[in-house]
Scaffold this active site. Structure first.
Site, PDB file in Angstrom:
ATOM      1  N   ASP A  29       0.706  -1.385   0.194  1.00  0.00           N
ATOM      2  CA  ASP A  29       0.121   0.160   0.124  1.00  0.00           C
ATOM      3  C   ASP A  29       0.418   1.454  -0.162  1.00  0.00           C
ATOM      4  O   ASP A  29       2.453   1.457   0.619  1.00  0.00           O
ATOM      5  CB  ASP A  29      -1.096   0.037   1.349  1.00  0.00           C
ATOM      6  CG  ASP A  29      -1.722   0.614   1.182  1.00  0.00           C
ATOM      7  OD1 ASP A  29      -1.891   1.050  -0.075  1.00  0.00           O
ATOM      8  OD2 ASP A  29      -2.681   1.750   1.923  1.00  0.00           O
ATOM      9  N   ASN A  77     -11.380  -2.490  -4.978  1.00  0.00           N
ATOM     10  CA  ASN A  77     -10.285  -1.923  -6.310  1.00  0.00           C
ATOM     11  C   ASN A  77     -10.828  -1.189  -7.445  1.00  0.00           C
ATOM     12  O   ASN A  77     -10.694  -0.155  -7.923  1.00  0.00           O
ATOM     13  CB  ASN A  77      -9.064  -2.320  -6.397  1.00  0.00           C
ATOM     14  CG  ASN A  77      -8.271  -1.607  -5.457  1.00  0.00           C
ATOM     15  OD1 ASN A  77      -7.088  -2.699  -4.725  1.00  0.00           O
ATOM     16  ND2 ASN A  77      -8.377  -0.887  -4.122  1.00  0.00           N
TER      17      ASN A  77
HETATM   18  C1  IPE Z   1      -5.326  -2.719  -0.176  1.00  0.00           C
HETATM   19  O1  IPE Z   1      -4.576  -1.542  -0.498  1.00  0.00           O
HETATM   20  C2  IPE Z   1      -5.402  -3.074  -1.310  1.00  0.00           C
HETATM   21  C3  IPE Z   1      -4.471  -3.517  -1.837  1.00  0.00           C
HETATM   22  C4  IPE Z   1      -2.809  -3.328  -1.462  1.00  0.00           C
HETATM   23  C5  IPE Z   1      -3.820  -3.828  -3.418  1.00  0.00           C
HETATM   24  P1  IPE Z   1      -6.423  -0.326  -0.558  1.00  0.00           P
HETATM   25  O2  IPE Z   1      -5.572   1.140  -0.425  1.00  0.00           O
HETATM   26  O3  IPE Z   1      -6.936  -0.641  -1.574  1.00  0.00           O
HETATM   27  O4  IPE Z   1      -6.835  -0.891   0.763  1.00  0.00           O
HETATM   28  P2  IPE Z   1      -7.683   0.782   1.935  1.00  0.00           P
HETATM   29  O5  IPE Z   1      -8.726   1.173   0.759  1.00  0.00           O
HETATM   30  O6  IPE Z   1      -6.940   1.972   2.519  1.00  0.00           O
HETATM   31  O7  IPE Z   1      -8.872  -0.305   3.240  1.00  0.00           O
HETATM   32  C1  IPE Z   2      -1.555   0.148  -3.415  1.00  0.00           C
HETATM   33  O1  IPE Z   2      -1.263   0.872  -3.383  1.00  0.00           O
HETATM   34  C2  IPE Z   2      -2.059  -0.486  -4.295  1.00  0.00           C
HETATM   35  C3  IPE Z   2      -3.106  -0.784  -5.125  1.00  0.00           C
HETATM   36  C4  IPE Z   2      -4.205  -0.609  -3.874  1.00  0.00           C
HETATM   37  C5  IPE Z   2      -3.514  -1.761  -6.351  1.00  0.00           C
HETATM   38  P1  IPE Z   2      -2.734   2.610  -3.189  1.00  0.00           P
HETATM   39  O2  IPE Z   2      -3.232   2.927  -5.121  1.00  0.00           O
HETATM   40  O3  IPE Z   2      -3.757   2.163  -2.135  1.00  0.00           O
HETATM   41  O4  IPE Z   2      -2.098   3.934  -2.714  1.00  0.00           O
HETATM   42  P2  IPE Z   2      -2.971   4.237  -1.974  1.00  0.00           P
HETATM   43  O5  IPE Z   2      -2.714   4.013  -0.147  1.00  0.00           O
HETATM   44  O6  IPE Z   2      -3.250   5.664  -2.517  1.00  0.00           O
HETATM   45  O7  IPE Z   2      -1.703   5.502  -1.070  1.00  0.00           O
HETATM   46 MG    MG Z   3      -4.174   2.200  -0.668  1.00  0.00          MG
END
Ligand code: IPE
Ligand code: IPE
Ligand code: MG
Length: 251
Positions: A29, A77
């Site tokens: 993340d 997502n």
């Molecule tokens: C978790 O991250 C999913 C992945 C890393 C693929 P998210 O960014 O989707 O999770 P939340 O929204 O912070 O819970």
């Molecule tokens: C994790 O990074 C990757 C995916 C969920 C695909 P994020 O895209 O959630 O990055 P932040 O949490 O918004 O910084």
């Molecule tokens: Mg995230």
């Protein structure tokens, strides 16, 4: 630069080689925040995040970790802007095309966790092909969770088991934890020993809820594109200090 870093850390420093976690799961993340901090579009964070994953996979393999499971795209997502979702789908496909040869040479066995049927058909083909092409490999098991959501997974298991019961192929009394686990996407892997979440959020975000009943959790503020082998070694060292009681031992 990444390759240099890996080659200089050929051993996990401060870690006990005998007590390595067999299975590491990672919630990768913080890609979006990493990009924002640099004034770049979110997709640049995902691009850089892919490089980090490559480095961490190679490091885990070199250190003798049996299984690495990476959360790449959750069932939730899909709710992101369509341009970001589209970019990620293309990125997954491009990576599989570009990296498959190297995965094969490095002895990586790749598998995917999640329902791949809603993914673009060209990506589905690459997923099936890469699993087939690496199925004999034994250096490391690499699970990529794409369109993965733990609740959906558990509901699917219930449905699959219910069908067997309805057909008279299974008695309700035969359903136990062991049988249930065999219907999960992770049926080939032991439960994760260590979960690493980058980006600082202290939550599971629908990842491996069944499988992580007794997993040790390590959360680090570092954003995924900045995570590296040194920080992985720190996470492992922290894991090795834990007393895994599984509810049984008293101190
Ligand atoms: C978790 O991250 C999913 C992945 C890393 C693929 P998210 O960014 O989707 O999770 P939340 O929204 O912070 O819970
Ligand atoms: C994790 O990074 C990757 C995916 C969920 C695909 P994020 O895209 O959630 O990055 P932040 O949490 O918004 O910084
Ligand atoms: Mg995230």
């Amino acid at each position: 630069m990444t390759t240099q870093l890996v080659s200089t850390i050929s051993k996990p420093t401060n870690c006990d080689r005998q007590k390595l976690p067999q299975h590491i799961a990672i919630i990768m993340d913080g890609n979006g925040r990493w990009a924002r901090k640099k004034g770049l579009p979110r997709i640049e964070g995902h691009r850089q995040g892919a490089n980090t994953l490559k480095e961490i996979l190679r490091t885990c393999k070199n250190w003798g970790i049996d299984t690495l499971t990476a959360y790449a795209f959750s069932t939730e997502n899909w709710g992101r802007p369509s341009t970001e979702v589209g970019f990620l789908m293309n990125l997954f496909e491009r990576l599989l095309r570009k990296e498959l040869q190297e995965l094969k040479e490095e002895g990586v066995r790749i598998r995917f966790l999640g329902d791949i049927s809603p993914l673009p058909s060209s990506l589905q083909q690459k997923i099936s092909y890469s699993m087939a092409e690496t199925r004999q490999n034994q250096a490391i098991n690499f699970n990529v969770a794409i369109n993965y959501g733990s609740r959906k997974e558990i509901v699917k298991v219930c449905r699959d088991i219910a069908k067997k019961v309805a057909l008279g192929e299974l008695y309700p009394d035969e359903i136990n934890e062991n049988l249930f686990s065999q219907y999960l996407y992770t049926s080939n892997s032991p439960d994760p020993d260590l979960l690493i979440r980058t980006g600082g959020e202290m939550r599971l975000s629908n990842f491996l809820l069944w499988q992580m009943a007794y997993t040790e959790i390590y959360v680090i503020d570092t954003l995924w594109p900045d995570f590296d082998a040194q920080q992985l070694a720190k996470a492992i060292a922290s894991y090795q200090k834990r007393d895994r009681r599984f509810g049984k031992k008293v101190s």
